[in-house]
Design a protein around this motif. Structure first.
Motif, short mmCIF file in Angstrom:
data_model
loop_
_atom_site.label_atom_id
_atom_site.label_comp_id
_atom_site.label_asym_id
_atom_site.label_seq_id
_atom_site.Cartn_x
_atom_site.Cartn_y
_atom_site.Cartn_z
N TYR A 1 1.45 -50.71 14.15
CA TYR A 1 0.30 -50.63 14.73
C TYR A 1 -0.54 -51.76 14.40
O TYR A 1 -0.85 -52.41 13.40
CB TYR A 1 -0.46 -49.37 14.31
CG TYR A 1 0.16 -48.19 14.59
CD1 TYR A 1 1.36 -47.74 14.00
CD2 TYR A 1 -0.02 -47.44 15.63
CE1 TYR A 1 1.98 -46.64 14.43
CE2 TYR A 1 0.34 -46.30 16.25
CZ TYR A 1 1.59 -45.95 15.37
OH TYR A 1 2.41 -44.91 15.73
N ARG A 2 -1.21 -52.26 15.45
CA ARG A 2 -2.19 -53.46 15.70
C ARG A 2 -3.64 -53.27 15.48
O ARG A 2 -4.40 -53.95 14.95
CB ARG A 2 -1.78 -54.42 17.06
CG ARG A 2 -2.68 -55.51 17.07
CD ARG A 2 -2.17 -56.40 18.33
NE ARG A 2 -2.85 -57.58 18.43
CZ ARG A 2 -2.76 -58.53 19.58
NH1 ARG A 2 -1.95 -58.20 20.26
NH2 ARG A 2 -3.52 -59.67 19.49
N TYR A 3 -4.08 -52.23 16.06
CA TYR A 3 -5.39 -51.77 16.46
C TYR A 3 -5.61 -50.63 15.67
O TYR A 3 -4.93 -49.65 15.56
CB TYR A 3 -5.70 -51.59 17.82
CG TYR A 3 -5.46 -52.99 18.58
CD1 TYR A 3 -4.13 -52.68 19.36
CD2 TYR A 3 -6.06 -54.01 18.74
CE1 TYR A 3 -3.74 -53.82 20.34
CE2 TYR A 3 -5.74 -54.92 19.66
CZ TYR A 3 -4.70 -54.94 20.43
OH TYR A 3 -4.08 -55.92 21.04
N TRP A 4 -6.94 -50.59 14.64
CA TRP A 4 -7.17 -49.36 13.85
C TRP A 4 -8.59 -49.16 14.19
O TRP A 4 -9.40 -49.98 14.39
CB TRP A 4 -6.99 -50.08 12.42
CG TRP A 4 -5.43 -49.96 12.20
CD1 TRP A 4 -4.49 -50.93 12.24
CD2 TRP A 4 -4.58 -48.94 11.54
NE1 TRP A 4 -3.37 -50.64 11.86
CE2 TRP A 4 -3.36 -49.40 11.42
CE3 TRP A 4 -4.98 -47.61 11.11
CZ2 TRP A 4 -2.30 -48.65 10.78
CZ3 TRP A 4 -3.86 -46.98 10.55
CH2 TRP A 4 -2.53 -47.61 10.40
N GLY A 5 -8.81 -47.80 14.19
CA GLY A 5 -10.21 -47.23 14.12
C GLY A 5 -10.80 -47.27 12.68
O GLY A 5 -10.02 -47.79 11.71
N GLN A 6 -12.08 -46.90 12.57
CA GLN A 6 -12.92 -47.37 11.39
C GLN A 6 -12.80 -45.96 10.29
O GLN A 6 -12.95 -46.47 9.04
CB GLN A 6 -14.45 -47.21 11.58
CG GLN A 6 -15.11 -45.99 11.84
CD GLN A 6 -15.03 -45.41 13.42
OE1 GLN A 6 -14.24 -45.97 14.07
NE2 GLN A 6 -15.71 -44.42 13.64
N GLY A 7 -11.97 -45.10 10.67
CA GLY A 7 -11.69 -44.02 9.83
C GLY A 7 -12.72 -42.93 9.82
O GLY A 7 -14.18 -43.31 10.11
N THR A 8 -12.63 -41.69 9.41
CA THR A 8 -13.51 -40.70 9.41
C THR A 8 -12.88 -39.59 8.28
O THR A 8 -11.86 -39.41 8.19
CB THR A 8 -13.46 -40.05 10.93
OG1 THR A 8 -14.62 -39.05 10.81
CG2 THR A 8 -12.23 -39.17 11.20
N GLN A 9 -13.93 -39.15 7.69
CA GLN A 9 -13.74 -38.13 6.39
C GLN A 9 -13.47 -36.69 7.01
O GLN A 9 -14.28 -36.48 7.92
CB GLN A 9 -14.81 -38.37 5.52
CG GLN A 9 -14.73 -37.35 4.35
CD GLN A 9 -13.47 -37.90 3.39
OE1 GLN A 9 -13.52 -38.99 2.97
NE2 GLN A 9 -12.80 -36.88 3.10
N VAL A 10 -12.35 -36.26 6.44
CA VAL A 10 -12.39 -34.90 6.78
C VAL A 10 -12.30 -34.16 5.43
O VAL A 10 -11.13 -34.40 4.67
CB VAL A 10 -10.90 -34.56 7.59
CG1 VAL A 10 -10.72 -32.79 7.65
CG2 VAL A 10 -11.11 -35.02 9.17
N THR A 11 -13.00 -33.12 5.06
CA THR A 11 -13.08 -32.53 3.90
C THR A 11 -12.83 -31.02 4.10
O THR A 11 -13.51 -30.52 4.74
CB THR A 11 -14.41 -32.88 2.96
OG1 THR A 11 -14.39 -34.20 2.84
CG2 THR A 11 -14.33 -32.26 1.77
N VAL A 12 -11.95 -30.36 3.34
CA VAL A 12 -11.71 -29.13 3.65
C VAL A 12 -11.78 -28.51 2.15
O VAL A 12 -11.21 -28.70 1.24
CB VAL A 12 -10.18 -28.89 4.10
CG1 VAL A 12 -10.05 -27.11 4.25
CG2 VAL A 12 -9.75 -29.56 5.29
N SER A 13 -12.98 -27.46 2.08
CA SER A 13 -13.36 -27.16 0.92
C SER A 13 -14.23 -25.91 1.12
O SER A 13 -14.95 -25.86 2.07
CB SER A 13 -14.05 -28.05 -0.13
OG SER A 13 -14.57 -27.40 -1.22
N SER A 14 -14.10 -24.76 0.01
CA SER A 14 -14.92 -23.81 0.28
C SER A 14 -16.22 -23.85 -0.82
O SER A 14 -17.38 -23.13 -0.82
CB SER A 14 -14.25 -22.40 -0.21
OG SER A 14 -13.80 -22.67 -1.57
#
Length: 123
Positions: free
Chosen positions: A110-123
């Motif tokens: 992969y040549r192009y990348w996004g900036q990243g995004t946080q996913v948090t799964v928690s109660s």
């Protein structure tokens, strides 16, 4: 060149949708993949779609719970995530590779990348 949106905090069993858009190019002749990196772990493949033809592949960890799809009018790719679990907590990245109809899993492709995004799964 890839802009991500979506993500956030969700309870176990919940759903989220991530989006990846490009404004400077089209996804034509590209594969668009999603990867994730949990704290202390290496970045791993999640899913990929070939823009031309729409073929998809998923990692075993998410198959049956996540769906990757192309959105031609908005030149975007979405990752719909259902039944999220704490082990899905990670920073998620989208990426694009000029691989035509192939479905690459290796990050080096992969040549192009996004900036990243946080996913948090928690109660």
């Amino acid at each position: 060149e890839l802009v991500q949106s979506g993500g956030g905090l969700v309870n176990p069993g919940g759903s989220l949708r991530l989006s990846c858009a490009t404004s400077s190019r089209t996804f034509s002749r590209h594969a668009v993949g999603w990867f994730r990196q949990a704290p202390g772990k290496e970045r791993e493949f999640v899913a990929v779609i070939a823009w031309s033809g729409g073929l998809t592949e998923y990692s075993a960890a998410v198959k049956g719970r996540f769906t990757i799809s192309g959105d031609s009018p908005n030149n975007s790719v979405h990752l719909q995530m259902h039944n999220l679990q704490p082990e899905d907590t990670a920073v998620y990245y989208c990426a694009a590779a000029e691989t035509g109809a192939r479905l690459p899993r290796a990050m080096s492709t992969y040549r192009y990348w996004g900036q990243g995004t946080q996913v948090t799964v928690s109660s």
